[in-house]
Design a protein around this motif. Structure first.
Motif, PDB file in Angstrom:
ATOM      1  N   LYS A 157       1.223  -1.559  -0.060  1.00  0.00           N
ATOM      2  CA  LYS A 157       0.071  -0.035   0.061  1.00  0.00           C
ATOM      3  C   LYS A 157       0.909   1.387  -0.205  1.00  0.00           C
ATOM      4  CE  LYS A 157      -3.656  -1.772   2.666  1.00  0.00           C
ATOM      5  NZ  LYS A 157      -4.582  -2.206   1.730  1.00  0.00           N
ATOM      6  N   ARG A 205       2.201   1.807  -3.402  1.00  0.00           N
ATOM      7  CA  ARG A 205       1.218   1.233  -4.740  1.00  0.00           C
ATOM      8  C   ARG A 205       1.429   2.909  -5.629  1.00  0.00           C
ATOM      9  NH1 ARG A 205      -2.890  -1.120  -3.043  1.00  0.00           N
ATOM     10  NH2 ARG A 205      -0.920  -2.468  -3.442  1.00  0.00           N
ATOM     11  N   SER A 239      -3.469  -7.779  -5.090  1.00  0.00           N
ATOM     12  CA  SER A 239      -3.418  -6.764  -4.143  1.00  0.00           C
ATOM     13  C   SER A 239      -3.466  -5.181  -5.134  1.00  0.00           C
ATOM     14  CB  SER A 239      -1.824  -6.503  -4.015  1.00  0.00           C
ATOM     15  OG  SER A 239      -1.231  -4.890  -3.192  1.00  0.00           O
ATOM     16  N   GLY A 240      -3.680  -4.196  -4.796  1.00  0.00           N
ATOM     17  CA  GLY A 240      -3.959  -3.583  -5.716  1.00  0.00           C
ATOM     18  C   GLY A 240      -4.846  -3.132  -7.054  1.00  0.00           C
ATOM     19  N   THR A 241      -5.817  -3.750  -6.613  1.00  0.00           N
ATOM     20  CA  THR A 241      -6.349  -4.329  -8.241  1.00  0.00           C
ATOM     21  C   THR A 241      -8.058  -3.473  -7.775  1.00  0.00           C
ATOM     22  OG1 THR A 241      -7.712  -5.989  -7.082  1.00  0.00           O
ATOM     23  CG2 THR A 241      -6.233  -6.372  -9.214  1.00  0.00           C
ATOM     24  N   GLY A 242      -8.117  -2.506  -6.658  1.00  0.00           N
ATOM     25  CA  GLY A 242      -8.883  -2.367  -6.161  1.00  0.00           C
ATOM     26  C   GLY A 242     -10.102  -2.175  -5.237  1.00  0.00           C
ATOM     27  N   LYS A 243     -10.030  -3.780  -4.354  1.00  0.00           N
ATOM     28  CA  LYS A 243     -10.950  -3.536  -3.386  1.00  0.00           C
ATOM     29  C   LYS A 243     -10.948  -3.093  -2.214  1.00  0.00           C
ATOM     30  CE  LYS A 243      -7.774  -7.402  -2.099  1.00  0.00           C
ATOM     31  NZ  LYS A 243      -6.770  -7.427  -3.356  1.00  0.00           N
ATOM     32  N   THR A 244     -10.326  -2.486  -1.715  1.00  0.00           N
ATOM     33  CA  THR A 244     -10.675  -0.975  -0.018  1.00  0.00           C
ATOM     34  C   THR A 244     -11.420   0.006  -1.099  1.00  0.00           C
ATOM     35  OG1 THR A 244      -7.967  -1.601  -0.075  1.00  0.00           O
ATOM     36  CG2 THR A 244      -9.277   0.780   1.160  1.00  0.00           C
ATOM     37  N   ALA A 245     -10.891   0.337  -2.138  1.00  0.00           N
ATOM     38  CA  ALA A 245     -11.865   1.805  -2.909  1.00  0.00           C
ATOM     39  C   ALA A 245     -13.458   0.895  -2.931  1.00  0.00           C
ATOM     40  CB  ALA A 245     -11.442   1.605  -4.226  1.00  0.00           C
ATOM     41  N   LYS A 301     -12.962   5.499 -13.896  1.00  0.00           N
ATOM     42  CA  LYS A 301     -13.824   4.329 -14.291  1.00  0.00           C
ATOM     43  C   LYS A 301     -13.984   3.253 -13.205  1.00  0.00           C
ATOM     44  CE  LYS A 301     -11.788   2.702 -17.492  1.00  0.00           C
ATOM     45  NZ  LYS A 301     -11.031   1.324 -17.380  1.00  0.00           N
ATOM     46  N   GLN A 333     -13.971  -3.806  -9.335  1.00  0.00           N
ATOM     47  CA  GLN A 333     -15.222  -2.891  -8.306  1.00  0.00           C
ATOM     48  C   GLN A 333     -16.475  -3.140  -9.914  1.00  0.00           C
ATOM     49  OE1 GLN A 333     -12.773   0.566  -9.190  1.00  0.00           O
ATOM     50  NE2 GLN A 333     -12.365   0.690  -7.240  1.00  0.00           N
ATOM     51  N   LEU A 389      -3.477   1.900 -10.025  1.00  0.00           N
ATOM     52  CA  LEU A 389      -4.214  -0.058 -10.457  1.00  0.00           C
ATOM     53  C   LEU A 389      -2.990   0.062 -10.450  1.00  0.00           C
ATOM     54  CD1 LEU A 389      -7.256   0.035  -8.819  1.00  0.00           C
ATOM     55  CD2 LEU A 389      -7.227   1.318 -10.861  1.00  0.00           C
TER      56      LEU A 389
HETATM   57  N1  LIG Z   1     -11.592   3.454 -10.600  1.00  0.00           N
HETATM   58  C1  LIG Z   1     -10.225   3.709  -9.527  1.00  0.00           C
HETATM   59  N2  LIG Z   1      -9.958   4.610 -10.490  1.00  0.00           N
HETATM   60  C2  LIG Z   1      -8.818   4.482 -10.643  1.00  0.00           C
HETATM   61  N3  LIG Z   1      -7.424   4.375  -9.163  1.00  0.00           N
HETATM   62  C3  LIG Z   1      -8.363   3.416  -8.321  1.00  0.00           C
HETATM   63  C4  LIG Z   1      -9.625   2.709  -9.082  1.00  0.00           C
HETATM   64  N4  LIG Z   1      -9.796   1.733  -7.967  1.00  0.00           N
HETATM   65  C5  LIG Z   1      -8.545   1.945  -6.811  1.00  0.00           C
HETATM   66  N5  LIG Z   1      -7.764   2.814  -7.686  1.00  0.00           N
HETATM   67  C6  LIG Z   1      -6.091   3.000  -6.655  1.00  0.00           C
HETATM   68  O1  LIG Z   1      -5.401   2.252  -7.519  1.00  0.00           O
HETATM   69  C7  LIG Z   1      -4.867   1.337  -5.724  1.00  0.00           C
HETATM   70  C8  LIG Z   1      -4.877   0.305  -5.360  1.00  0.00           C
HETATM   71  O2  LIG Z   1      -6.788   0.125  -5.001  1.00  0.00           O
HETATM   72  P1  LIG Z   1      -7.039  -0.723  -3.484  1.00  0.00           P
HETATM   73  O3  LIG Z   1      -5.539   0.278  -2.264  1.00  0.00           O
HETATM   74  O4  LIG Z   1      -8.327  -0.300  -3.585  1.00  0.00           O
HETATM   75  O5  LIG Z   1      -6.557  -1.612  -4.050  1.00  0.00           O
HETATM   76  P2  LIG Z   1      -6.576  -3.629  -2.936  1.00  0.00           P
HETATM   77  O6  LIG Z   1      -6.986  -4.769  -4.423  1.00  0.00           O
HETATM   78  O7  LIG Z   1      -7.474  -2.655  -1.944  1.00  0.00           O
HETATM   79  O8  LIG Z   1      -4.937  -4.008  -3.233  1.00  0.00           O
HETATM   80  P3  LIG Z   1      -4.703  -3.938  -1.556  1.00  0.00           P
HETATM   81  O9  LIG Z   1      -5.035  -5.249  -1.087  1.00  0.00           O
HETATM   82  O10 LIG Z   1      -3.149  -3.737  -1.485  1.00  0.00           O
HETATM   83  O11 LIG Z   1      -5.624  -3.731  -0.225  1.00  0.00           O
HETATM   84  C9  LIG Z   1      -4.821   2.898  -4.947  1.00  0.00           C
HETATM   85  O12 LIG Z   1      -3.569   3.656  -5.341  1.00  0.00           O
HETATM   86  C10 LIG Z   1      -6.366   3.946  -5.152  1.00  0.00           C
HETATM   87  O13 LIG Z   1      -6.094   5.130  -5.349  1.00  0.00           O
END
Ligand SMILES: Nc1ncnc2c1ncn2[C@@H]1O[C@H](COP(=O)(O)OP(=O)(O)OP(=O)(O)O)[C@@H](O)[C@H]1O
Length: 467
Positions: free
Chosen positions: A53, A56, A129-135, A103, A108, A59
């Protein structure tokens, strides 16, 4: 230049003559621990997650395929290509735009329509990791709460204080335009007066403190009115002592109609078992990592029966190949450290990235590697997961990745996938001995790609591999 913390906590410059490197590594506080202790990667998986995190920058999107399993055939199954189609509150859309999200990411697209729908759908989602789960789950929590009501409606748990803090930052950013939004941090050190109920709509924390606040001593967090419960990093969670049981007990205290979402970067058996105990009738979404990267990677193996022969093979390879940046993976911290000591003694510039370093030191080390200031990184399994460097053209598996003496395919793919990114060609070389030859065979079979034999003493063969 790198720094290593010594026992007394002071930091020292390690850009020193070769003969002191071993001594310095030996005097680092963790180096004094027993072998068992130092190879234990329990806390390391949480650290690795945090590291990812911290490092990163974007995405992680590739051509991963989505796999969906539904227990309730009535749950909506469509993918949504625009945030604007999700019926989100205006202030949430503004929050997304402020974060630069235009988008939905792949996970998501599929998860959001299902989890924002009414009646609420439970979900287990797995993607790397990093594929947008937290968001995704932050958006779900903020959509479900009513900020006119002053009591907890959303609870999110992460395995460590640091990871919970990262989530809090995301939720705050996403909710920056929501009036009256209040977030409480249920983390160690945040003391609550007894019997005064929380007024924050969102509570984010670790299982231990959340349990303390809700089920045992202080009684400040009522689970009864929660609308949504999120469990993040389920795979890391189960590595942490006692977290599983506490999570299960918290889930038992949730109201029947509370939506439960569980996220994990991996989907190994213990995670599935844990997930199924927590989430009733879930929709399961999995983003399968693309194996496309393997098409650009030439894979080899070298027979080496000892550390010594591995070391000689390594130096032969580096003596003959023109290598841009390389990563060498070892199975244990000790091997990684021994290797760095030997390389440094022989005048080969390299850096050690392992769980011996603090998370911030690791982040700094990876940053130097990204900037090309360090060309050769020696590392262990878990700690390397945050690495995302485009110019790595050689990966060496000094030891093959194992999981309880079985091949760890996911880690193999993850390791060698560091080369061959974005269609560039890369080379992966595996060192194998009599005991691990069958593991290599399984890896080759699993991915359906040949791994060619290489004689590391033959200059012609080595030169050929980079052509
Ligand atoms: N729809 C989106 N568009 C652009 N950037 C995004 C989008 N969703 C998430 N991100 C960005 O991509 C990165 C990874 O997102 P996020 O932290 O949600 O992933 P994650 O799958 O939760 O990763 P981890 O498992 O490491 O927590 C972050 O920098 C976040 O701000």
């Amino acid at each position: 230049m790198s720094e290593i913390k010594t026992d007394n906590g002071s930091k020292e410059n390690t850009e020193t003559p070769v003969d002191t490197v071993a001594a310095k590594l030996e005097t680092s506080s963790i180096a004094n621990k027993s072998q068992d202790e130092e190879d234990k990667e329990e806390k390391a998986s949480a650290d690795a997650s945090l590291l990812k995190k911290l490092l990163r920058s974007r995405l992680e999107e590739d051509n991963s395929a989505i796999e969906i399993e539904r227990q309730n055939p009535d749950s909506p199954l469509y993918s949504c290509k625009k945030f604007e189609d999700l019926n989100l509150k205006q202030e949430l859309l503004q929050g997304l735009y402020a974060m630069g999200f235009t988008k939905p990411s792949k996970i998501q697209e599929t998860a959001l329509p299902a989890i924002l729908n009414d009646p609420p759908q439970n979900l287990i989602a797995q993607s790397q990791s990093g594929t947008g789960k937290t968001a995704a789950f932050s958006l779900a929590m903020l959509s479900r709460i009513d900020t006119n009501l002053n009591y907890p409606q959303a609870l999110c748990l992460a395995p460590t204080l640091e990871l919970a803090t990262q989530i809090t930052d995301v939720v705050k950013k996403m909710g920056q335009h929501m009036k009256n939004l209040n977030i409480a941090s249920a983390i160690r050190g945040n003391r609550m007066p007894r019997n005064i109920e929380l007024r924050e709509q969102v509570v984010i924390g670790t299982p231990g403190t959340a349990f303390d606040w809700s089920c045992s001593r202080v009684n400040v967090l009522s689970l009864k009115k929660l609308k949504i419960f999120v469990l993040d990093e389920a795979d890391v969670m189960i590595d942490q002592q006692g977290h599983q049981d506490i999570c299960i007990r918290i889930v038992k205290g949730l109201p029947r109609d509370c939506q439960v979402l569980l996220f994990s970067a991996t989907y190994k058996n213990p995670v599935i078992e844990f997930a199924k105990k927590i989430v009733q009738n879930p929709m399961i979404i999995r983003l399968k990592r693309s194996q496309e990267a393997l098409s650009y990677i030439k894979q080899f193996y070298v027979r080496c029966e000892s550390f010594e022969t591995k070391y000689r093979s390594l130096t032969n390879i580096f003596g003959l190949l023109t290598v841009g940046q390389s990563i060498i993976f070892c199975q244990t911290r000790k091997t990684a450290r021994d290797l760095v000591v030997r390389l440094t003694e022989d005048g080969v510039p390299c850096e050690l990235l392992s769980g011996e370093l603090e998370v911030t030191q690791r982040a700094a080390c990876i940053q130097r590697f990204r900037e090309g200031k360090c060309k050769m990184l020696v590392t262990t399994n878990v700690t390397a997961r945050g690495i995302d460097v485009d110019d790595v053209n050689l990966v060496i598996n000094f030891d093959l990745p194992l999981n309880e003496n079985m091949p760890d395919y996911e880690t193999y793919l993850h390791r060698i996938g560091r080369t061959g990114r974005f269609g560039k060609s890369g080379v992966a070389i595996n060192f194998v001995d009599t005991n691990t030859m069958h593991i290599l065979d399984k890896i080759a079979q699993h991915f359906g790609k040949p791994i060619e034999k290489l004689d590391a003493t033959d200059p012609e063969q080595i030169e050929k591999i980079s052509q």
